[in-house]
Design a protein around this motif. Structure first.
Motif, PDB file in Angstrom:
ATOM      1  N   LEU A 136       0.822  -1.207   0.000  1.00 21.76           N
ATOM      2  CA  LEU A 136       0.000   0.000   0.000  1.00 21.76           C
ATOM      3  C   LEU A 136       0.858   1.258   0.000  1.00 21.76           C
ATOM      4  CD1 LEU A 136      -2.739  -1.109   2.578  1.00 21.76           C
ATOM      5  CD2 LEU A 136      -2.912  -1.064   0.088  1.00 21.76           C
TER       6      LEU A 136
ATOM      7  N   TYR B   1      -0.234   5.250  -0.592  1.00 19.46           N
ATOM      8  CA  TYR B   1      -1.199   5.343   0.505  1.00 19.46           C
ATOM      9  C   TYR B   1      -0.466   5.461   1.839  1.00 19.46           C
ATOM     10  CZ  TYR B   1      -4.499   3.524  -2.965  1.00 19.46           C
ATOM     11  OH  TYR B   1      -5.258   3.339  -4.093  1.00 19.46           O
TER      12      TYR B   1
ATOM     13  N   SER C 201      -8.133  14.724   2.440  1.00 17.71           N
ATOM     14  CA  SER C 201      -7.717  13.433   1.880  1.00 17.71           C
ATOM     15  C   SER C 201      -8.782  12.367   2.140  1.00 17.71           C
ATOM     16  CB  SER C 201      -6.388  12.985   2.500  1.00 17.71           C
ATOM     17  OG  SER C 201      -5.359  13.920   2.205  1.00 17.71           O
TER      18      SER C 201
END
Length: 348
Positions: A148, A153, A193
């Motif tokens: 990720l 991320y 976000s």
């Protein structure tokens, strides 16, 4: 998840017979001696090995006796376990959470860089006055964090109370409280976000609890991702490999499943997904032996009956060998996530 050698004492006839010229007179005596030896061997139920001259009957009887004792002992344990679980539901709760199994051992959770997470910050949150939880974990999930992170991320992973170096004792309500608190803590600091919730295995039950709670308050996350999920804890317990030796016997539910419910452990994901208002992605490997593939598919069918948000199911063929916890190895995973999370119609 020894071999013991038995010493056999073999008696040999030390009498030496001297043959003389008049050997005919010795024959009846030798014949009588042989018959006496044969009769003696028969009375003691002993066989003499022709090659070694060893008596084997005692050896067989000894091992047969041990086998019978072991079989009786195993049968007694098999019969007692259901009654012990019924009388002490806390045992069943321990088997559900398995937080006492701490793997891997010998790692310092205060040093995530030791696990190759060079840009990871270890910190602690306090969801309740008397509970402190650590905000990252070890084991195979570290590899998922790396995947990720490589895709851009930011990952906030935490150990529920009772796991890792987090304080407290596991419970469904307590774990849900920890997750809700962590989500709110992160949401307050994420600005504009997007925030997604990812749950794996037992964590999928916690995740659906959390997202249902947030959806009811009209503050759902931007998406929910469930890796190897189940429908509810009773169906999962009945499908778990540990239950194989008991699941077909009468009274299985009463002995094993009812104590779980009595301990306040439900994890009703099949009910929760009907109240979740954010997009849902389900990932499941066909060769998952811990949470069977058919439970993930069943959860998808229930969730997809709600047409007001996007629901997607991605399966991984059994030949890939991803089983219960290695979906992160799929080279397609980054593409699957990007496509799902960047879909402009995701909230339709």
């Amino acid at each position: 998840m020894r071999k013991r050698n038995n010493s056999l004492i073999v008696e040999h006839d030390t009498t030496v017979t001297t043959l003389q010229k008049d050997s005919v007179h010795l024959a009846p005596s030798l014949k009588h001696s042989h018959e006496a030896a044969s009769s003696k061997g028969s009375d003691n139920n002993l066989d003499i090995d022709e090659k070694t001259g060893m008596r084997t009957g005692h050896w067989r009887n000894s091992w047969l006796s041990r086998f019978k004792k072991l079989a009786v002992w195993l049968l007694a344990v098999y019969i007692c376990i259901p009654f012990i679980v019924k009388i002490c539901p806390a045992i069943q709760a321990k088997l559900v959470f398995l937080n006492f199994v701490r793997l891997p051992y010998f790692i310092d959770l205060k040093r995530p860089q030791d696990q190759g997470l060079n840009h990871t910050w270890n910190f602690y949150l306090k969801p309740e006055e008397t509970i402190t939880i650590g905000a990252w974990g070890g084991d195979h999930r570290v590899q998922l964090y790396k995947v990720l992170s490589s895709q851009g991320y930011h990952v906030v992973a935490f150990d529920y109370r009772g796991w890792g170096d987090s304080e407290g004792t596991p419970s469904e309500s307590g774990m849900t409280t920890d997750a809700v608190y962590t989500y709110k803590w992160l949401k307050a600091r994420s600005g504009k976000s997007s925030v997604y919730i990812w749950g794996h295995s037992l964590g999928t039950g916690v995740a659906t609890n959390v997202v249902r709670h947030l959806s009811v308050k009209d503050t759902p996350p931007d998406a929910l991702i469930l890796e190897s999920p189940f429908t509810n804890i009773r169906e999962e317990a009945k499908s778990h490999p540990f239950s194989l030796v008991y699941r077909y016997l009468p009274g299985f539910d009463w002995f094993f499943l009812d104590p779980i419910t009595e301990s306040g452990i439900i994890f009703p994901s099949d009910e929760n997904v009907q109240h979740i208002t954010c997009p849902l992605l389900i990932l499941h490997a066909e060769d998952d032996a811990v949470i069977p593939f058919h439970l993930g598919r069943k959860l998808f069918d229930i969730a997809s009956s709600k047409s007001n948000r996007k629901v997607q199911f991605v399966s991984f063929h059994k030949d890939l060998g991803y089983r219960h916890k290695y979906i992160y190895k799929s080279p397609q995973l980054p593409h699957i996530l990007r496509k799902f999370l960047s879909d402009p119609n995701m909230h339709q």
